[in-house]
Design an enzyme around this catalytic site. Sequence first.
Site, short mmCIF file in Angstrom:
data_model
loop_
_atom_site.label_atom_id
_atom_site.label_comp_id
_atom_site.label_asym_id
_atom_site.label_seq_id
_atom_site.Cartn_x
_atom_site.Cartn_y
_atom_site.Cartn_z
N LYS A 115 0.84 -1.20 0.00
CA LYS A 115 0.00 0.00 0.00
C LYS A 115 0.87 1.25 0.00
O LYS A 115 1.89 1.31 0.72
CB LYS A 115 -0.92 -0.02 1.23
CG LYS A 115 -1.90 1.15 1.29
CD LYS A 115 -2.81 1.03 2.51
CE LYS A 115 -3.80 2.19 2.59
NZ LYS A 115 -4.70 2.08 3.76
N SER A 157 -9.48 2.48 3.16
CA SER A 157 -8.53 3.14 2.30
C SER A 157 -7.57 2.18 1.60
O SER A 157 -6.80 2.60 0.72
CB SER A 157 -7.71 4.15 3.12
OG SER A 157 -6.95 3.49 4.13
N SER A 195 -10.20 0.40 7.36
CA SER A 195 -9.57 0.50 6.05
C SER A 195 -8.97 -0.80 5.51
O SER A 195 -8.57 -0.86 4.36
CB SER A 195 -8.48 1.58 6.06
OG SER A 195 -9.06 2.85 6.14
#
Length: 504
Positions: A116, A192, A216
Site C-alpha cells: 500500500k 482506504s 480500512s
Amino acid sequence: MTIRSDRAETDDAGAESGAPGGGASHAPGPAAARGGSPSPADLSAEQLLAAYAAGELSPVEAVDAVLERIERDNPALNAFCLVRPEEAREAAAASAERWRRGRPDGALDGVPTSVKDIHLTRGWPTLKGSVTSPQDGPWEEDSPVVARLRENGAVFVGKTTTPELAWKGVTDSPLAGVTRNPWDLSTTPGGSSGGSAAAVAAGMGPLATGTDGGGSIRIPASFSGICGIKPTWGLVPHYPASPFGSLAHTGPMARTVGDTALMLEVVSGFDARDWMAMPTPEPGLGDVRRSTDPGELVRGMRIAYSPTLGGLDVDPEVARAVAGAAAVFESLGARVEEADPGLPGSLDEFHVLWYSGAAKATEKLTERQRDLLDPGLRGIIEEGLTYSAQDYLTAMALRMEMGARMGRFHTSYDLLITPATPIAAFEAGLESPPHLAGERWTSWAGFSYPFNMTQQPAASVPCGFTGAGLPVGLQVVGPRHADARVLAACRAFELARPWAGRRP
C-alpha cells in the site's frame, strides 16, 4: 523512477451474480473453468510455495503471470499507482535460483506481493495518494511491515492506490484518480486499502499490505470479496508513527485465511522504531493454517452474534448473508447466541480523534498545497483544527470505557460476529452511497471504527453475495491478543463455505 497513475473512466460492470453462502467445494478458477490448469496468478501464496518446493512451478513463472494480469487489468481497475516489472523479474529470478538449490530465503520466498502506498519502501516513492507529497525522496528505508516481507523473500510487484493520506473508506485521490472494484467496475472496492483489495481480488498478486484506522482493511476486504485482518494494536509495528495515533493498525490482505495467517506470522514482531510495539509473539498462527477440520477449530466456542451492533441500519441482503454465516458456526459446534455488547455511540469521539489526526498530518502544508487536497480531506482538516485538548481527552476517556466494556463482554463470549459493512459496494468516486449523499464515510462504517477505538483484532471474510453479484463480508472480532482465535474462526468458515475459487 516510473510512477504510473492510471485513471479508470470505464463504467462497464463485470459482476457475476450469485446468492449468499457457498458450496461445499472450491469452485473452479477462470482457467480451470475453461478446462485448463489455473494460471499461477490465481494460486494462493500457500499453493505457490508448495509448487515451488515440489519443482512444479518457478517464481519467475508466477511473477510473470501476475505482471501480465496487472498489464491487462490495471488500466480498468487502477489498483496500482506504481509497477516495477524489471525489479520484480530480477527478484523472481534470484528466488528461483534459491529454490533450485533447495535453500529458500524465508517464509514467502518468491511470492508476488504488493505494498500500500502508505508504507515506506526502499528505493520506491511513497506518496500516500497525495500531490502534496515530496516526489524526490530520498527513499532509503522500509517500514517494518515491508522490511519483514523483504527479509522473507516476498517479491514486490508494485504499490497500491489509497485515498489521500488514507483518510476515507473508499479509494480515489487527486493524485491517482478512481480505483474500481473487480466485481463491478462501476463500484468502489472500498478503502482506504482499496488498491490492495482490488489487486488481490483480481489475481494481481496473492498478498498485499493494508492499514486500518477506522475500517480500512475490513471495508475493502468486505466490498472486494477477500480476507483481511486488523490485528491487535501493536502486534504489527508501525513506522513512521501514524498521525492518527493508536487508531491506526497495519495488517495483511489476501484471498484466503491461510495466506492471511501466513502473512501475519511474517509481519508480526518487535521493531525498535515503534516505541509501542508488542514483543514478538510465540508461533501459533501456523496451527490455524494447517487445520483441515472446521469443527475442531470452533467447537465449543461461545460466539455472540450481533446483527446490528446496537441498532445500525443493515441492507437486507447483507443481513441474510451474515445470519447464514452465524448458522454455519452453530452447525460446526459453536455455541452461537444473539447478543450485543452495548457499546456507547462513539461517532463524535471518533471524529475528534480522526479529524485531529488529519489536521496534524497536514500542519506543515502551505495554503497553496492545501488547495490541492481532496475537498473532503480539507473539510475534516478544518473541523479537526477546531477541537481542543479537552475534546481529545474526552474522546480518549470514551475509548477507555469502550475497551473496558468489550473486555467484560469477552469474559462471556470468545468472539463477536457482525456484518463487516452494512451495505455492499456502491458507486465508485463517491464518499458515501447516494442515499447518504453529503455524509462522511463514517456514516456507513459503524461496524468497523468502534474496534479501532478498542484496539481489538477484527477480520472480514467473505460470507456470500448480493443478487447483483457483489461480495458480502462477515466481521469476526476477538478480545485483544486473540488474533489466532479470530483467524481460527475465519478458517473454520472458509473450510465450511469456501470462496477462493470464485473470481470476479
